[in-house]
Design a protein around this motif. Structure first.
Motif, PDB file in Angstrom:
ATOM      1  N   UNK A 193      44.430   0.714  -0.706  1.00  0.00           N
ATOM      2  CA  UNK A 193      43.410   1.723  -0.909  1.00  0.00           C
ATOM      3  C   UNK A 193      42.572   1.798   0.359  1.00  0.00           C
ATOM      4  N   UNK A 194      42.214   3.016   0.732  1.00  0.00           N
ATOM      5  CA  UNK A 194      41.337   3.187   1.883  1.00  0.00           C
ATOM      6  C   UNK A 194      40.429   4.388   1.662  1.00  0.00           C
ATOM      7  N   UNK A 195      39.351   4.415   2.435  1.00  0.00           N
ATOM      8  CA  UNK A 195      38.381   5.501   2.374  1.00  0.00           C
ATOM      9  C   UNK A 195      38.246   6.095   3.773  1.00  0.00           C
ATOM     10  N   UNK A 196      38.102   7.402   3.831  1.00  0.00           N
ATOM     11  CA  UNK A 196      37.970   8.079   5.114  1.00  0.00           C
ATOM     12  C   UNK A 196      36.860   9.115   5.040  1.00  0.00           C
ATOM     13  N   UNK A 197      36.310   9.450   6.190  1.00  0.00           N
ATOM     14  CA  UNK A 197      35.349  10.549   6.308  1.00  0.00           C
ATOM     15  C   UNK A 197      36.036  11.653   7.098  1.00  0.00           C
ATOM     16  N   UNK A 198      35.815  12.894   6.691  1.00  0.00           N
ATOM     17  CA  UNK A 198      36.488  14.030   7.304  1.00  0.00           C
ATOM     18  C   UNK A 198      35.469  15.131   7.550  1.00  0.00           C
ATOM     19  N   UNK A 199      35.365  15.576   8.793  1.00  0.00           N
ATOM     20  CA  UNK A 199      34.440  16.647   9.165  1.00  0.00           C
ATOM     21  C   UNK A 199      35.210  17.956   9.268  1.00  0.00           C
ATOM     22  N   UNK A 200      34.719  18.991   8.586  1.00  0.00           N
ATOM     23  CA  UNK A 200      35.294  20.337   8.676  1.00  0.00           C
ATOM     24  C   UNK A 200      34.240  21.229   9.335  1.00  0.00           C
ATOM     25  N   UNK A 201      34.497  21.698  10.548  1.00  0.00           N
ATOM     26  CA  UNK A 201      33.538  22.602  11.196  1.00  0.00           C
ATOM     27  C   UNK A 201      33.457  23.948  10.465  1.00  0.00           C
ATOM     28  N   UNK A 202      32.323  24.583  10.555  1.00  0.00           N
ATOM     29  CA  UNK A 202      32.123  25.896   9.930  1.00  0.00           C
ATOM     30  C   UNK A 202      33.214  26.867  10.370  1.00  0.00           C
ATOM     31  N   UNK A 221      32.008  15.477  -1.676  1.00  0.00           N
ATOM     32  CA  UNK A 221      31.440  16.357  -0.658  1.00  0.00           C
ATOM     33  C   UNK A 221      30.080  15.774  -0.301  1.00  0.00           C
ATOM     34  N   UNK A 222      30.014  15.149   0.860  1.00  0.00           N
ATOM     35  CA  UNK A 222      28.787  14.465   1.277  1.00  0.00           C
ATOM     36  C   UNK A 222      27.779  15.413   1.907  1.00  0.00           C
ATOM     37  N   UNK A 223      28.272  16.494   2.502  1.00  0.00           N
ATOM     38  CA  UNK A 223      27.407  17.429   3.220  1.00  0.00           C
ATOM     39  C   UNK A 223      28.106  18.783   3.264  1.00  0.00           C
ATOM     40  N   UNK A 278      37.773  27.787  -4.892  1.00  0.00           N
ATOM     41  CA  UNK A 278      36.543  27.396  -5.584  1.00  0.00           C
ATOM     42  C   UNK A 278      35.616  26.735  -4.576  1.00  0.00           C
ATOM     43  N   UNK A 279      34.323  26.815  -4.851  1.00  0.00           N
ATOM     44  CA  UNK A 279      33.313  26.235  -3.958  1.00  0.00           C
ATOM     45  C   UNK A 279      32.742  24.970  -4.581  1.00  0.00           C
ATOM     46  N   UNK A 280      32.658  23.936  -3.759  1.00  0.00           N
ATOM     47  CA  UNK A 280      32.137  22.646  -4.202  1.00  0.00           C
ATOM     48  C   UNK A 280      31.016  22.225  -3.262  1.00  0.00           C
ATOM     49  N   UNK A 281      29.752  22.333  -3.727  1.00  0.00           N
ATOM     50  CA  UNK A 281      28.612  22.011  -2.862  1.00  0.00           C
ATOM     51  C   UNK A 281      28.451  20.498  -2.676  1.00  0.00           C
ATOM     52  N   UNK A 282      27.596  20.140  -1.744  1.00  0.00           N
ATOM     53  CA  UNK A 282      27.290  18.726  -1.502  1.00  0.00           C
ATOM     54  C   UNK A 282      26.942  18.048  -2.822  1.00  0.00           C
ATOM     55  N   UNK A 283      27.473  16.845  -2.999  1.00  0.00           N
ATOM     56  CA  UNK A 283      27.261  16.088  -4.233  1.00  0.00           C
ATOM     57  C   UNK A 283      28.425  16.200  -5.199  1.00  0.00           C
ATOM     58  N   UNK A 284      29.358  17.139  -4.941  1.00  0.00           N
ATOM     59  CA  UNK A 284      30.511  17.324  -5.832  1.00  0.00           C
ATOM     60  C   UNK A 284      31.519  16.191  -5.659  1.00  0.00           C
ATOM     61  N   UNK A 302      30.586  26.522   6.282  1.00  0.00           N
ATOM     62  CA  UNK A 302      29.496  25.810   6.950  1.00  0.00           C
ATOM     63  C   UNK A 302      29.994  24.403   7.273  1.00  0.00           C
ATOM     64  N   UNK A 303      29.384  23.747   8.245  1.00  0.00           N
ATOM     65  CA  UNK A 303      29.785  22.381   8.569  1.00  0.00           C
ATOM     66  C   UNK A 303      29.785  21.543   7.295  1.00  0.00           C
ATOM     67  N   UNK A 304      30.878  20.806   7.077  1.00  0.00           N
ATOM     68  CA  UNK A 304      31.060  20.070   5.827  1.00  0.00           C
ATOM     69  C   UNK A 304      31.644  18.694   6.122  1.00  0.00           C
ATOM     70  N   UNK A 305      31.182  17.699   5.383  1.00  0.00           N
ATOM     71  CA  UNK A 305      31.704  16.339   5.509  1.00  0.00           C
ATOM     72  C   UNK A 305      32.212  15.888   4.150  1.00  0.00           C
ATOM     73  N   UNK A 306      33.464  15.409   4.144  1.00  0.00           N
ATOM     74  CA  UNK A 306      34.092  14.874   2.934  1.00  0.00           C
ATOM     75  C   UNK A 306      34.277  13.375   3.090  1.00  0.00           C
ATOM     76  N   UNK A 307      34.144  12.662   1.990  1.00  0.00           N
ATOM     77  CA  UNK A 307      34.507  11.253   1.919  1.00  0.00           C
ATOM     78  C   UNK A 307      35.658  11.177   0.921  1.00  0.00           C
ATOM     79  N   UNK A 308      36.802  10.689   1.379  1.00  0.00           N
ATOM     80  CA  UNK A 308      37.981  10.609   0.526  1.00  0.00           C
ATOM     81  C   UNK A 308      38.392   9.172   0.279  1.00  0.00           C
ATOM     82  N   UNK A 309      38.926   8.925  -0.901  1.00  0.00           N
ATOM     83  CA  UNK A 309      39.482   7.612  -1.231  1.00  0.00           C
ATOM     84  C   UNK A 309      40.897   7.828  -1.739  1.00  0.00           C
ATOM     85  N   UNK A 310      41.823   7.074  -1.159  1.00  0.00           N
ATOM     86  CA  UNK A 310      43.248   7.245  -1.425  1.00  0.00           C
ATOM     87  C   UNK A 310      43.897   5.873  -1.521  1.00  0.00           C
TER      88      UNK A 310
END
Length: 86
Positions: free
Chosen positions: A1-10, A27-29, A46-52, A68-76
């Motif tokens: 199991x691992x966790x990653x952070x992923x930045x999606x530019x606007x 969705x962290x940001x 579908x749209x998932x705001x920060x906190x989803x 918009x600039x978005x940061x995801x935290x994923x666990x796989x």
């Protein structure tokens, strides 16, 4: 199991693809746009705001991105691979 952070530019969107393992996302940001299917149709996402929290099942063909600039935290639980729909 691992966790990653992923930045999606606007304004960046990814073509339809799938992963070989389930993904648990937070969705962290910003706001994630996520749609399912083999065709990229932005209006179908579908749209998932920060906190989803989301679950994307293994092998589910989907597309995603952000207006918009978005940061995801994923666990796989690996192995992990992305395969694009052709």
């Amino acid at each position: 199991m691992f966790t990653y952070a992923f930045f999606i530019p606007a304004g960046v969107f990814d073509a339809p693809h799938h992963h070989i393992a389930d993904a648990h996302l937070h969705v962290a940001y910003g706001e994630l746009m996520l749609g399912y299917g083999t065709s990229f149709i932005k209006g179908d996402a579908d749209r998932f705001p920060a906190g989803s929290f989301l679950f994307v099942p293994a092998h589910a063909i989907h597309f995603d991105g952000a207006e918009e600039d978005t940061v995801l935290i994923g666990t796989v639980t690996g192995p992990w691979n992305t395969q694009y729909w052709s």
